[in-house]
Motif scaffolding. Structure first.
Motif, PDB file in Angstrom:
ATOM      1  N   ALA A   1      78.664  53.912  77.333  1.00 27.70           N
ATOM      2  CA  ALA A   1      78.896  54.330  75.960  1.00 27.70           C
ATOM      3  C   ALA A   1      80.222  53.760  75.473  1.00 27.70           C
ATOM      4  CB  ALA A   1      78.932  55.849  75.875  1.00 27.70           C
ATOM      5  N   VAL A   2      80.266  53.431  74.215  1.00 32.04           N
ATOM      6  CA  VAL A   2      81.476  52.891  73.595  1.00 32.04           C
ATOM      7  C   VAL A   2      82.325  54.050  73.094  1.00 32.04           C
ATOM      8  CG1 VAL A   2      82.352  51.480  71.700  1.00 32.04           C
ATOM      9  CG2 VAL A   2      80.269  50.793  72.888  1.00 32.04           C
ATOM     10  N   ASN A   3      83.607  54.057  73.473  1.00 32.87           N
ATOM     11  CA  ASN A   3      84.473  55.143  72.994  1.00 32.87           C
ATOM     12  C   ASN A   3      84.930  54.878  71.561  1.00 32.87           C
ATOM     13  OD1 ASN A   3      86.973  53.727  72.906  1.00 32.87           O
ATOM     14  ND2 ASN A   3      87.286  54.064  75.084  1.00 32.87           N
ATOM     15  N   ARG A   4      85.529  55.873  70.963  1.00 28.36           N
ATOM     16  CA  ARG A   4      85.915  55.800  69.551  1.00 28.36           C
ATOM     17  C   ARG A   4      86.910  54.670  69.293  1.00 28.36           C
ATOM     18  NH1 ARG A   4      87.486  61.071  66.344  1.00 28.36           N
ATOM     19  NH2 ARG A   4      86.346  60.457  64.504  1.00 28.36           N
ATOM     20  N   ASN A   5      87.909  54.503  70.151  1.00 27.52           N
ATOM     21  CA  ASN A   5      88.883  53.426  69.952  1.00 27.52           C
ATOM     22  C   ASN A   5      88.216  52.059  70.002  1.00 27.52           C
ATOM     23  OD1 ASN A   5      91.086  55.064  69.558  1.00 27.52           O
ATOM     24  ND2 ASN A   5      91.839  54.896  71.635  1.00 27.52           N
ATOM     25  N   ASP A   6      87.321  51.866  70.958  1.00 28.69           N
ATOM     26  CA  ASP A   6      86.617  50.585  71.046  1.00 28.69           C
ATOM     27  C   ASP A   6      85.765  50.351  69.810  1.00 28.69           C
ATOM     28  OD1 ASP A   6      87.732  49.987  73.503  1.00 28.69           O
ATOM     29  OD2 ASP A   6      86.028  50.737  74.645  1.00 28.69           O
ATOM     30  N   SER A   7      85.124  51.395  69.331  1.00 27.75           N
ATOM     31  CA  SER A   7      84.292  51.284  68.137  1.00 27.75           C
ATOM     32  C   SER A   7      85.134  50.903  66.919  1.00 27.75           C
ATOM     33  CB  SER A   7      83.561  52.604  67.896  1.00 27.75           C
ATOM     34  OG  SER A   7      82.803  52.544  66.720  1.00 27.75           O
ATOM     35  N   ASN A   8      86.277  51.572  66.744  1.00 31.64           N
ATOM     36  CA  ASN A   8      87.182  51.256  65.628  1.00 31.64           C
ATOM     37  C   ASN A   8      87.715  49.831  65.745  1.00 31.64           C
ATOM     38  OD1 ASN A   8      86.899  53.819  64.557  1.00 31.64           O
ATOM     39  ND2 ASN A   8      88.785  54.591  65.465  1.00 31.64           N
ATOM     40  N   LYS A   9      88.088  49.447  66.951  1.00 28.75           N
ATOM     41  CA  LYS A   9      88.637  48.118  67.188  1.00 28.75           C
ATOM     42  C   LYS A   9      87.589  47.045  66.884  1.00 28.75           C
ATOM     43  CE  LYS A   9      90.992  45.737  70.980  1.00 28.75           C
ATOM     44  NZ  LYS A   9      91.473  45.957  72.344  1.00 28.75           N
ATOM     45  N   ASN A  10      86.374  47.267  67.349  1.00 25.63           N
ATOM     46  CA  ASN A  10      85.295  46.307  67.089  1.00 25.63           C
ATOM     47  C   ASN A  10      85.016  46.192  65.593  1.00 25.63           C
ATOM     48  OD1 ASN A  10      84.982  45.715  69.792  1.00 25.63           O
ATOM     49  ND2 ASN A  10      83.409  47.261  70.094  1.00 25.63           N
ATOM     50  N   PHE A  11      85.043  47.324  64.892  1.00 26.71           N
ATOM     51  CA  PHE A  11      84.852  47.305  63.446  1.00 26.71           C
ATOM     52  C   PHE A  11      85.925  46.450  62.771  1.00 26.71           C
ATOM     53  CE2 PHE A  11      86.202  49.004  59.349  1.00 26.71           C
ATOM     54  CZ  PHE A  11      85.055  48.779  58.597  1.00 26.71           C
ATOM     55  N   MET A  12      87.187  46.659  63.169  1.00 31.80           N
ATOM     56  CA  MET A  12      88.288  45.916  62.557  1.00 31.80           C
ATOM     57  C   MET A  12      88.196  44.423  62.863  1.00 31.80           C
ATOM     58  SD  MET A  12      91.558  48.476  62.759  1.00 31.80           S
ATOM     59  CE  MET A  12      91.333  49.021  64.441  1.00 31.80           C
ATOM     60  N   ILE A  13      87.838  44.078  64.083  1.00 35.37           N
ATOM     61  CA  ILE A  13      87.693  42.664  64.450  1.00 35.37           C
ATOM     62  C   ILE A  13      86.582  42.028  63.626  1.00 35.37           C
ATOM     63  CG2 ILE A  13      86.969  41.106  66.302  1.00 35.37           C
ATOM     64  CD1 ILE A  13      88.465  43.015  68.246  1.00 35.37           C
ATOM     65  N   ASP A  14      85.456  42.713  63.499  1.00 34.76           N
ATOM     66  CA  ASP A  14      84.343  42.187  62.697  1.00 34.76           C
ATOM     67  C   ASP A  14      84.756  42.019  61.237  1.00 34.76           C
ATOM     68  OD1 ASP A  14      82.729  42.129  64.942  1.00 34.76           O
ATOM     69  OD2 ASP A  14      81.677  44.003  64.442  1.00 34.76           O
ATOM     70  N   LEU A  15      85.473  42.994  60.698  1.00 33.88           N
ATOM     71  CA  LEU A  15      85.920  42.925  59.308  1.00 33.88           C
ATOM     72  C   LEU A  15      86.874  41.752  59.100  1.00 33.88           C
ATOM     73  CD1 LEU A  15      86.007  44.104  56.463  1.00 33.88           C
ATOM     74  CD2 LEU A  15      87.852  45.610  57.244  1.00 33.88           C
ATOM     75  N   VAL A  16      87.827  41.592  59.988  1.00 35.99           N
ATOM     76  CA  VAL A  16      88.776  40.478  59.878  1.00 35.99           C
ATOM     77  C   VAL A  16      88.044  39.146  59.967  1.00 35.99           C
ATOM     78  CG1 VAL A  16      90.677  39.294  61.068  1.00 35.99           C
ATOM     79  CG2 VAL A  16      90.819  41.742  60.605  1.00 35.99           C
ATOM     80  N   ASN A  17      87.102  39.031  60.887  1.00 30.56           N
ATOM     81  CA  ASN A  17      86.334  37.787  61.000  1.00 30.56           C
ATOM     82  C   ASN A  17      85.564  37.490  59.719  1.00 30.56           C
ATOM     83  OD1 ASN A  17      87.241  37.175  63.566  1.00 30.56           O
ATOM     84  ND2 ASN A  17      85.577  38.283  64.555  1.00 30.56           N
ATOM     85  N   LYS A  18      85.016  38.520  59.098  1.00 34.36           N
ATOM     86  CA  LYS A  18      84.301  38.351  57.834  1.00 34.36           C
ATOM     87  C   LYS A  18      85.267  37.916  56.727  1.00 34.36           C
ATOM     88  CE  LYS A  18      81.501  40.915  54.518  1.00 34.36           C
ATOM     89  NZ  LYS A  18      80.945  42.217  54.160  1.00 34.36           N
ATOM     90  N   LEU A  19      86.421  38.569  56.632  1.00 34.44           N
ATOM     91  CA  LEU A  19      87.392  38.258  55.584  1.00 34.44           C
ATOM     92  C   LEU A  19      88.027  36.882  55.763  1.00 34.44           C
ATOM     93  CD1 LEU A  19      89.093  41.751  55.269  1.00 34.44           C
ATOM     94  CD2 LEU A  19      87.494  40.693  53.654  1.00 34.44           C
ATOM     95  N   ARG A  20      88.138  36.441  57.001  1.00 33.28           N
ATOM     96  CA  ARG A  20      88.739  35.128  57.285  1.00 33.28           C
ATOM     97  C   ARG A  20      87.898  33.981  56.737  1.00 33.28           C
ATOM     98  NH1 ARG A  20      92.902  34.084  60.746  1.00 33.28           N
ATOM     99  NH2 ARG A  20      91.969  32.100  61.293  1.00 33.28           N
TER     100      ARG A  20
END
Length: 70
Positions: A1-20
């Protein structure tokens, strides 16, 4: 299972990649491990940084900013 910090971190990485795609000057800076294993030494309540924690965060982000500004 993915913990909350990993989930938040993955969300932010995906968002940054999209914005880049439209702005290459957007970066993800991973500050999750700034305090390391002594996490509670740098916080008031395990969440909010104390004076030492704020200093450590400022030092970390300054060094990260300088990498991208060179």
């Amino acid at each position: 299972a993915v913990n909350r910090n990993d989930s938040n971190k993955n969300f932010m990485i995906d968002l940054v990649n999209k914005l880049r795609k439209t702005d290459p000057n957007i970066y993800f800076v991973d500050g999750y491990d700034v305090f390391g294993k002594d996490f509670y030494e740098y916080t008031v309540d395990g969440v909010h940084p104390n004076d030492l924690g704020a200093y450590k965060l400022a030092e970390f982000y300054l060094n990260e900013l300088l990498k991208y500004l060179k």
